[in-house]
Design a protein around this motif. Structure first.
Motif, mmCIF file in Angstrom:
data_model
loop_
_atom_site.group_PDB
_atom_site.id
_atom_site.type_symbol
_atom_site.label_atom_id
_atom_site.label_comp_id
_atom_site.label_asym_id
_atom_site.label_seq_id
_atom_site.Cartn_x
_atom_site.Cartn_y
_atom_site.Cartn_z
ATOM 1 N N SER A 29 0.844 -1.218 0.000
ATOM 2 C CA SER A 29 0.000 0.000 0.000
ATOM 3 C C SER A 29 0.866 1.251 0.000
ATOM 4 C CB SER A 29 -0.896 0.053 1.247
ATOM 5 O OG SER A 29 -1.722 -1.051 1.256
ATOM 6 N N MET A 30 1.918 1.226 0.798
ATOM 7 C CA MET A 30 2.805 2.403 0.866
ATOM 8 C C MET A 30 3.520 2.618 -0.465
ATOM 9 S SD MET A 30 4.273 1.754 4.687
ATOM 10 C CE MET A 30 5.427 3.101 4.784
ATOM 11 N N SER A 31 3.946 1.537 -1.106
ATOM 12 C CA SER A 31 4.612 1.659 -2.410
ATOM 13 C C SER A 31 3.661 2.261 -3.431
ATOM 14 C CB SER A 31 5.094 0.294 -2.907
ATOM 15 O OG SER A 31 6.278 -0.066 -2.268
ATOM 16 N N GLU A 32 2.409 1.816 -3.396
ATOM 17 C CA GLU A 32 1.414 2.363 -4.343
ATOM 18 C C GLU A 32 1.196 3.858 -4.058
ATOM 19 O OE1 GLU A 32 -1.913 -0.197 -3.713
ATOM 20 O OE2 GLU A 32 -1.101 -1.790 -5.004
ATOM 21 N N ARG A 33 1.116 4.200 -2.792
ATOM 22 C CA ARG A 33 0.878 5.598 -2.400
ATOM 23 C C ARG A 33 2.041 6.496 -2.823
ATOM 24 N NH1 ARG A 33 1.812 6.367 3.678
ATOM 25 N NH2 ARG A 33 3.915 6.582 2.836
ATOM 26 N N SER A 74 5.721 -13.320 -0.781
ATOM 27 C CA SER A 74 6.248 -11.961 -0.949
ATOM 28 C C SER A 74 6.302 -11.508 -2.408
ATOM 29 C CB SER A 74 7.661 -11.876 -0.337
ATOM 30 O OG SER A 74 8.480 -12.887 -0.869
ATOM 31 N N SER A 75 5.760 -12.314 -3.329
ATOM 32 C CA SER A 75 5.915 -11.989 -4.762
ATOM 33 C C SER A 75 5.255 -10.670 -5.142
ATOM 34 C CB SER A 75 5.389 -13.131 -5.631
ATOM 35 O OG SER A 75 6.293 -14.210 -5.570
ATOM 36 N N GLU A 76 4.086 -10.384 -4.552
ATOM 37 C CA GLU A 76 3.423 -9.109 -4.870
ATOM 38 C C GLU A 76 4.335 -7.935 -4.500
ATOM 39 O OE1 GLU A 76 0.685 -8.632 -6.430
ATOM 40 O OE2 GLU A 76 0.235 -6.518 -6.070
ATOM 41 N N TYR A 77 4.919 -8.023 -3.321
ATOM 42 C CA TYR A 77 5.808 -6.931 -2.918
ATOM 43 C C TYR A 77 7.096 -6.914 -3.753
ATOM 44 C CZ TYR A 77 8.429 -3.554 -0.296
ATOM 45 O OH TYR A 77 9.163 -2.442 0.025
ATOM 46 N N PHE A 78 7.565 -8.083 -4.157
ATOM 47 C CA PHE A 78 8.764 -8.141 -5.012
ATOM 48 C C PHE A 78 8.563 -7.299 -6.282
ATOM 49 C CE2 PHE A 78 10.723 -12.496 -3.566
ATOM 50 C CZ PHE A 78 11.138 -11.901 -2.394
ATOM 51 N N HIS A 79 7.351 -7.330 -6.842
ATOM 52 C CA HIS A 79 7.113 -6.518 -8.043
ATOM 53 C C HIS A 79 7.395 -5.043 -7.757
ATOM 54 C CE1 HIS A 79 5.558 -9.248 -11.055
ATOM 55 N NE2 HIS A 79 4.933 -9.908 -10.097
ATOM 56 N N HIS A 80 6.949 -4.578 -6.603
ATOM 57 C CA HIS A 80 7.191 -3.167 -6.253
ATOM 58 C C HIS A 80 8.680 -2.909 -6.044
ATOM 59 C CE1 HIS A 80 3.024 -1.839 -5.942
ATOM 60 N NE2 HIS A 80 2.774 -3.082 -5.536
ATOM 61 N N MET A 81 9.341 -3.832 -5.347
ATOM 62 C CA MET A 81 10.787 -3.643 -5.111
ATOM 63 C C MET A 81 11.551 -3.564 -6.422
ATOM 64 S SD MET A 81 11.973 -5.992 -1.901
ATOM 65 C CE MET A 81 13.570 -5.230 -1.719
ATOM 66 N N ILE A 82 11.250 -4.485 -7.320
ATOM 67 C CA ILE A 82 11.977 -4.511 -8.603
ATOM 68 C C ILE A 82 11.769 -3.191 -9.352
ATOM 69 C CG2 ILE A 82 12.073 -5.623 -10.881
ATOM 70 C CD1 ILE A 82 11.184 -8.251 -9.347
ATOM 71 N N GLY A 83 10.501 -2.729 -9.373
ATOM 72 C CA GLY A 83 10.194 -1.469 -10.065
ATOM 73 C C GLY A 83 10.932 -0.301 -9.433
ATOM 74 N N GLU A 84 10.905 -0.248 -8.106
ATOM 75 C CA GLU A 84 11.555 0.868 -7.420
ATOM 76 C C GLU A 84 13.069 0.816 -7.582
ATOM 77 O OE1 GLU A 84 7.905 1.021 -4.212
ATOM 78 O OE2 GLU A 84 9.857 0.336 -3.525
ATOM 79 N N GLU A 85 13.618 -0.384 -7.495
ATOM 80 C CA GLU A 85 15.075 -0.509 -7.637
ATOM 81 C C GLU A 85 15.527 -0.175 -9.055
ATOM 82 O OE1 GLU A 85 17.109 -0.616 -5.345
ATOM 83 O OE2 GLU A 85 16.001 -1.383 -3.612
ATOM 84 N N ASN A 86 14.703 -0.520 -10.024
ATOM 85 C CA ASN A 86 15.043 -0.152 -11.408
ATOM 86 C C ASN A 86 15.100 1.376 -11.546
ATOM 87 O OD1 ASN A 86 15.449 -0.629 -14.270
ATOM 88 N ND2 ASN A 86 13.381 0.180 -14.527
ATOM 89 N N SER A 87 14.168 2.062 -10.889
ATOM 90 C CA SER A 87 14.185 3.537 -10.913
ATOM 91 C C SER A 87 15.466 4.057 -10.258
ATOM 92 C CB SER A 87 12.982 4.095 -10.142
ATOM 93 O OG SER A 87 11.787 3.653 -10.717
#
Lengths: 296, 81
Positions: free
Chosen positions: A21-25, A106-119
């Motif tokens: 939720s925090m990543s989406e926000r 944790s796969s749902e959160y992994f998607h956010h981590m990968i996206g953020e780390e790519n940025s």
């Protein structure tokens, strides 16, 4: 049928949901959110002066202010280059685990981590290329066979957590340091904002995996994991002192300067500060039996 | 501060990683014998760069170049075994 490495856990699930939720926000477009001036002024510090490897060391006493500015420029390029290397490893390891049975939780959160780390990797690399003309190359080599199994999962997530915590020590301070150029402050502040979530996740998964390992491994095997992580921290801290950065800053005898910095009590004091939070966590969790690192 | 330089300084550095040894056989596998590993590699590379006076570009080397004393000498000090 074997149980997944990351087993269902109500507390962990709730934390993961909150982090998603925090990543989406906090989601942002990295490609449009920064100002990238053509050049940055060279007559000022590019890193918080107290965070330079040379700060307070004997060898720095002979450097002029201009030389320290130059070192701050090239040490910042080295710092962001280390981020690029660390993120490359992080993304690779997370990709290798996402949507596998072991890490379904944790796969749902992994998607956010990968996206953020790519940025993050993009804006750190852009900074290096724009203002330094290069990303310092990763000098690491894999010499041994890679280990597998639960210990390997633990070590991967522990490495990623410790990398993020060391980096965050710098980001937090440089994001708040009004002596630094606004572009420098902003990339550090944004990274700190995202990393606080990644560190929260990292601490959960590292504690979780180590608790499981304690039930299976001998004292000697746990001591081997501790030594490995301490040596990883030593490598990470020493990596902040790059002879190529001294050379680019026009400092004579860059290798000698590196050796002197690594041996100087002032650098060990900086090391103590940057690792304080991680050491407390590792000792409190029983992952480390003490907070003493091996020598370089 | 050590006054040993060049190839001897490289040997001396490797010996600090295994204080139980007084010498290293030139053909001993440094990785298998836990003298050199991935975590200690970068610091070792800087010792090599300092002693050869040349930056080592990773695209020009392979792990086997660092496997034994002889392979290190041959590859970085341009000496035959």
């Amino acid at each position: 049928m074997s149980t997944p490495v990351l087993q269902a856990d109500a507390q962990l699930q709730s934390i993961l949901d909150r982090l998603v939720s925090m990543s989406e926000r906090d989601h942002y477009d990295p490609y449009t959110m920064f100002d990238w001036p053509e050049t940055l002024p060279e007559d000022q510090y590019w890193m918080t002066p107290e965070l330079l490897s040379i700060h307070g060391t004997k060898v720095a006493e002979s450097f002029t202010e201009e030389q320290k500015w130059a070192i701050s420029k090239w040490e910042s390029v080295n710092f962001y280059s280390l981020n690029v290397d660390g993120i490359r490893e992080l993304i690779t390891e997370i990709i290798a685990r996402i949507h596998t049975k072991d890490f379904a939780l944790s796969s749902e959160y992994f998607h956010h981590m990968i996206g953020e780390e790519n940025s993050h990797m993009w804006f750190f690399a852009r900074f290096c290329l724009l203002y330094g003309g290069k990303v310092y190359p990763d000098k690491g080599v894999q010499l041994e066979m890679k280990s597998e199994g639960e210990s390997a999962h633990f070590l991967v997530f522990a490495r990623l957590l410790l990398f993020e915590e060391v980096v965050d020590f710098f980001n937090k301070r440089m994001g708040d340091d009004d002596r630094l150029h606004p572009t420098i402050r902003k990339i550090n502040a944004i990274h700190h904002q995202d990393e606080s979530r990644h560190v929260a996740f990292g601490r959960q998964i590292v504690s979780h995996l180590h608790r499981q390992l304690r039930e299976k491994l001998s004292t000697e095997e746990l001591a081997e994991l501790e030594l490995y992580l301490k040596r990883y921290l030593r490598k990470s801290v020493d990596g902040l002192v790059n002879p190529a950065a001294f050379k680019d800053a026009g400092i004579p005898n860059p290798y000698q300067v590196r050796n002197e910095v690594l041996a100087d009590p002032a650098f060990h004091e900086l090391e103590r500060k940057m690792l304080k939070r991680s050491m407390s966590f590792l000792v409190n969790e029983g992952i480390f039996t003490d907070d003493v690192l091996p020598r370089s | 501060m050590s006054t040993v330089t060049g190839f001897d300084a490289v040997i001396q550095y490797l010996l600090t990683k295994r204080p139980d040894l007084t010498s290293i056989d030139p053909d001993l596998d440094l990785v298998e014998n836990r003298i050199l590993d991935s975590l200690g590699f970068v610091n070792f590379l800087y010792v090599l760069e300092e002693q050869t006076g040349e930056e080592i570009l990773m695209e020009n080397v392979t792990p086997s170049d660092f496997r034994t004393i002889n392979s290190i000498r041959k590859r970085f000090f341009h000496e035959s075994e």
